[in-house]
Design an enzyme around this catalytic site. Structure first.
Site, PDB file in Angstrom:
ATOM      1  CB  ALA A  51      28.183   4.381  20.896  1.00  0.00           C
ATOM      2  N   GLY A 100      23.092   6.859  19.489  1.00  0.00           N
ATOM      3  CA  GLY A 100      23.621   8.155  18.952  1.00  0.00           C
ATOM      4  C   GLY A 100      23.488   8.061  17.468  1.00  0.00           C
ATOM      5  CD  GLU A 148      22.056  10.977  21.268  1.00  0.00           C
ATOM      6  OE1 GLU A 148      23.090  10.041  21.409  1.00  0.00           O
ATOM      7  OE2 GLU A 148      22.034  11.787  22.347  1.00  0.00           O
ATOM      8  CD  GLU A 183      21.457   6.422  23.931  1.00  0.00           C
ATOM      9  OE1 GLU A 183      22.070   7.234  23.259  1.00  0.00           O
ATOM     10  OE2 GLU A 183      20.362   6.278  24.092  1.00  0.00           O
TER      11      GLU A 183
HETATM   12  C1  LIG Z   1      33.527  16.134  26.955  1.00  0.00           C
HETATM   13  C2  LIG Z   1      33.464  15.115  28.303  1.00  0.00           C
HETATM   14  C3  LIG Z   1      32.334  14.366  27.998  1.00  0.00           C
HETATM   15  C4  LIG Z   1      31.830  13.448  29.067  1.00  0.00           C
HETATM   16  C5  LIG Z   1      30.510  12.994  29.632  1.00  0.00           C
HETATM   17  C6  LIG Z   1      30.209  11.662  28.508  1.00  0.00           C
HETATM   18  C7  LIG Z   1      28.866  11.011  28.948  1.00  0.00           C
HETATM   19  C8  LIG Z   1      28.087  10.803  28.021  1.00  0.00           C
HETATM   20  C9  LIG Z   1      26.834   9.765  28.411  1.00  0.00           C
HETATM   21  C10 LIG Z   1      27.228   8.287  27.768  1.00  0.00           C
HETATM   22  C11 LIG Z   1      27.111   8.534  26.240  1.00  0.00           C
HETATM   23  C12 LIG Z   1      26.579   6.995  25.625  1.00  0.00           C
HETATM   24  C13 LIG Z   1      27.092   6.970  24.325  1.00  0.00           C
HETATM   25  C14 LIG Z   1      26.155   5.950  23.691  1.00  0.00           C
HETATM   26  C15 LIG Z   1      25.646   6.042  22.553  1.00  0.00           C
HETATM   27  C16 LIG Z   1      24.789   4.835  22.065  1.00  0.00           C
HETATM   28  O1  LIG Z   1      24.523   5.055  20.933  1.00  0.00           O
HETATM   29  S1  LIG Z   1      24.619   3.674  22.659  1.00  0.00           S
HETATM   30  C17 LIG Z   1      24.027   2.385  21.604  1.00  0.00           C
HETATM   31  C18 LIG Z   1      22.485   2.422  21.449  1.00  0.00           C
HETATM   32  N1  LIG Z   1      22.297   1.585  20.344  1.00  0.00           N
HETATM   33  C19 LIG Z   1      21.759   0.309  20.703  1.00  0.00           C
HETATM   34  O2  LIG Z   1      21.642   0.084  21.868  1.00  0.00           O
HETATM   35  C20 LIG Z   1      21.217  -0.471  19.436  1.00  0.00           C
HETATM   36  C21 LIG Z   1      21.949  -2.084  19.656  1.00  0.00           C
HETATM   37  N2  LIG Z   1      21.532  -2.983  18.730  1.00  0.00           N
HETATM   38  C22 LIG Z   1      20.406  -3.488  18.785  1.00  0.00           C
HETATM   39  O3  LIG Z   1      19.603  -3.301  20.058  1.00  0.00           O
HETATM   40  C23 LIG Z   1      19.985  -4.596  17.989  1.00  0.00           C
HETATM   41  O4  LIG Z   1      21.016  -4.555  16.877  1.00  0.00           O
HETATM   42  C24 LIG Z   1      18.874  -4.281  17.010  1.00  0.00           C
HETATM   43  C25 LIG Z   1      18.840  -2.895  16.654  1.00  0.00           C
HETATM   44  C26 LIG Z   1      17.450  -4.276  18.004  1.00  0.00           C
HETATM   45  C27 LIG Z   1      18.621  -5.270  15.838  1.00  0.00           C
HETATM   46  O5  LIG Z   1      18.620  -6.526  16.529  1.00  0.00           O
HETATM   47  P1  LIG Z   1      18.999  -7.686  15.581  1.00  0.00           P
HETATM   48  O6  LIG Z   1      17.997  -7.819  14.254  1.00  0.00           O
HETATM   49  O7  LIG Z   1      18.846  -9.089  16.309  1.00  0.00           O
HETATM   50  O8  LIG Z   1      20.372  -7.800  14.926  1.00  0.00           O
HETATM   51  P2  LIG Z   1      21.673  -7.741  15.799  1.00  0.00           P
HETATM   52  O9  LIG Z   1      21.994  -9.252  15.535  1.00  0.00           O
HETATM   53  O10 LIG Z   1      21.535  -7.222  17.205  1.00  0.00           O
HETATM   54  O11 LIG Z   1      22.688  -6.963  15.078  1.00  0.00           O
HETATM   55  C28 LIG Z   1      23.141  -7.102  13.766  1.00  0.00           C
HETATM   56  C29 LIG Z   1      24.745  -6.971  13.929  1.00  0.00           C
HETATM   57  O12 LIG Z   1      25.002  -5.528  14.434  1.00  0.00           O
HETATM   58  C30 LIG Z   1      25.816  -5.411  15.439  1.00  0.00           C
HETATM   59  N3  LIG Z   1      25.260  -4.304  16.323  1.00  0.00           N
HETATM   60  C31 LIG Z   1      24.167  -3.790  16.293  1.00  0.00           C
HETATM   61  N4  LIG Z   1      24.178  -2.752  16.979  1.00  0.00           N
HETATM   62  C32 LIG Z   1      25.139  -2.527  17.454  1.00  0.00           C
HETATM   63  C33 LIG Z   1      26.084  -1.600  18.376  1.00  0.00           C
HETATM   64  N5  LIG Z   1      25.473  -0.328  18.652  1.00  0.00           N
HETATM   65  N6  LIG Z   1      27.393  -1.640  18.482  1.00  0.00           N
HETATM   66  C34 LIG Z   1      28.240  -2.590  17.528  1.00  0.00           C
HETATM   67  N7  LIG Z   1      27.399  -3.676  16.901  1.00  0.00           N
HETATM   68  C35 LIG Z   1      26.166  -3.410  16.832  1.00  0.00           C
HETATM   69  C36 LIG Z   1      25.335  -6.703  16.224  1.00  0.00           C
HETATM   70  O13 LIG Z   1      26.360  -6.987  17.110  1.00  0.00           O
HETATM   71  C37 LIG Z   1      25.339  -7.788  15.230  1.00  0.00           C
HETATM   72  O14 LIG Z   1      26.551  -8.064  14.815  1.00  0.00           O
HETATM   73  P3  LIG Z   1      27.194  -9.702  14.462  1.00  0.00           P
HETATM   74  O15 LIG Z   1      26.812 -10.254  15.520  1.00  0.00           O
HETATM   75  O16 LIG Z   1      28.650  -9.430  14.045  1.00  0.00           O
HETATM   76  O17 LIG Z   1      26.052  -9.907  13.295  1.00  0.00           O
END
Ligand SMILES: CCCCCCCCCCCCC/C=C/C(=O)SCCNC(=O)CCNC(=O)[C@H](O)C(C)(C)COP(=O)(O)OP(=O)(O)OC[C@H]1O[C@@H](n2cnc3c(N)ncnc32)[C@H](O)[C@@H]1OP(=O)(O)O
Length: 268
Positions: free
Chosen positions: A73, A118, A121, A142
């Site tokens: 997400a 996600g 997933e 998460e």
């Molecule tokens: C019908 C009714 C239903 C009701 C019920 C609903 C309930 C349901 C439960 C809740 C559901 C939850 C849904 C959520 C799902 C998810 O997927 S949560 C997100 C999970 N992902 C992460 O946590 C990964 C996050 N990213 C990182 O940890 C790091 O990026 C990395 C993978 C470890 C790499 O690190 P590094 O090399 O330092 O790179 P970064 O600088 O961090 O990343 C590069 C650029 O990418 C951007 N970025 C990375 N991940 C994301 C993200 N997930 N979202 C947005 N942007 C992301 C990061 O910000 C960097 O961007 P810039 O700074 O612009 O370069």
């Protein structure tokens, strides 16, 4: 080669190409293939287009990014959204996975970068997962965000890696490596980056030459039988196979074998 009919799909993150029976969906939303509701709507639309094309049998799901398969997400979007929007995103992501699993097409997730939350997933909903041996992580982090997987991770992961391993991965949220994924059966192939594209294309070709009815019936039997007792599962297998026996493709497959020639399957 871009099919004109699908080029319009690629506004958010979905670029679709088709070559013969093999379609390729390339996720391309820099920097991390992090998704929004619009991304999922577009991906479902792309799958609808491909499923309506009788030539397509296999879908390769890959990323344009050398660093990310998908980071899940879009956390910026998620943090800025209302609780209703967050629930809607989870629901949209769930619909995409359901669309993949209920499709008669065979989906292969080609993981060569971070596959997290996600993003992982989405790959778990695919029929087959293969990976490139590189420096990236997979995981369901998460729990570290005060959340939990909302797109099938708590259900599909145990069915793939086992309940004990899934419990540790889900409750720690810790990332793991492509090598771990191979050891645990989450991916079935792990290749050096230089070989990955060629081996991924080979796998898609190997599947694409099969009869489409047989592919979809086998996929349904695999999915429907996994959660029931063996007796019921064998009934499911028999039921799925029954209509194949009378199919023109089955006759073609047998004729091709006897005539020592490649089969020409037509999906009927
Ligand atoms: C019908 C009714 C239903 C009701 C019920 C609903 C309930 C349901 C439960 C809740 C559901 C939850 C849904 C959520 C799902 C998810 O997927 S949560 C997100 C999970 N992902 C992460 O946590 C990964 C996050 N990213 C990182 O940890 C790091 O990026 C990395 C993978 C470890 C790499 O690190 P590094 O090399 O330092 O790179 P970064 O600088 O961090 O990343 C590069 C650029 O990418 C951007 N970025 C990375 N991940 C994301 C993200 N997930 N979202 C947005 N942007 C992301 C990061 O910000 C960097 O961007 P810039 O700074 O612009 O370069």
């Amino acid at each position: 080669m871009h099919d004109a009919a699908t080029r319009a799909v690629g506004r958010e993150w979905t670029d679709v190409e088709r070559e013969g029976a093999i379609a390729t969906i390339t996720l391309d939303r820099p920097p991390a293939n992090a998704y929004t509701i619009a991304c999922h709507a577009e991906l479902v639309h792309a799958i609808d287009l491909l499923e309506a094309d009788p030539r397509v049998r296999v879908v390769r799901l890959r990323s344009a990014s050398p660093k990310f398969f998908s980071a899940g997400a879009d956390l910026r979007d998620y943090a800025a959204g209302s609780v209703e929007a967050r629930s809607a995103l989870a629901d949209a992501a769930r619909r995409t996975c359901a669309r993949i699993e209920t499709s008669g097409l065979i989906f292969v997730a080609e993981i060569a970068g971070h596959a997290l939350g996600g993003g992982l997933e989405l790959a778990l909903a695919c029929d087959i997962r293969i990976a490139s041996r590189a420096q990236y992580t997979l995981g369901l982090p998460e729990i570290a965000l005060g959340l939990m997987p909302g797109n099938g991770g708590t259900q599909r992961l145990p069915r793939i890696v086992g309940r004990a391993r899934a419990a540790e991965l889900l409750l720690t949220g810790e990332p793991f490596t492509p090598e771990d994924a191979l050891e645990w059966g989450l991916v079935t192939q792990l290749h050096d980056p230089i070989d990955f594209e060629e081996r991924a294309a080979l796998l898609a070709r190997r599947i694409s030459v099969a009869a489409p009815l047989a592919l979809s019936a086998t996929k349904r039997a695999l999915q429907r039988g996994v959660d029931v007792d063996l007796e019921r599962a064998l009934e499911i297998e028999a039921g799925e196979g029954a209509h194949l026996v009378a199919s023109a493709d089955a006759a073609e497959g047998l004729a091709a074998f006897l005539e020592k020639r490649p089969p020409r399957f037509e999906g009927r």
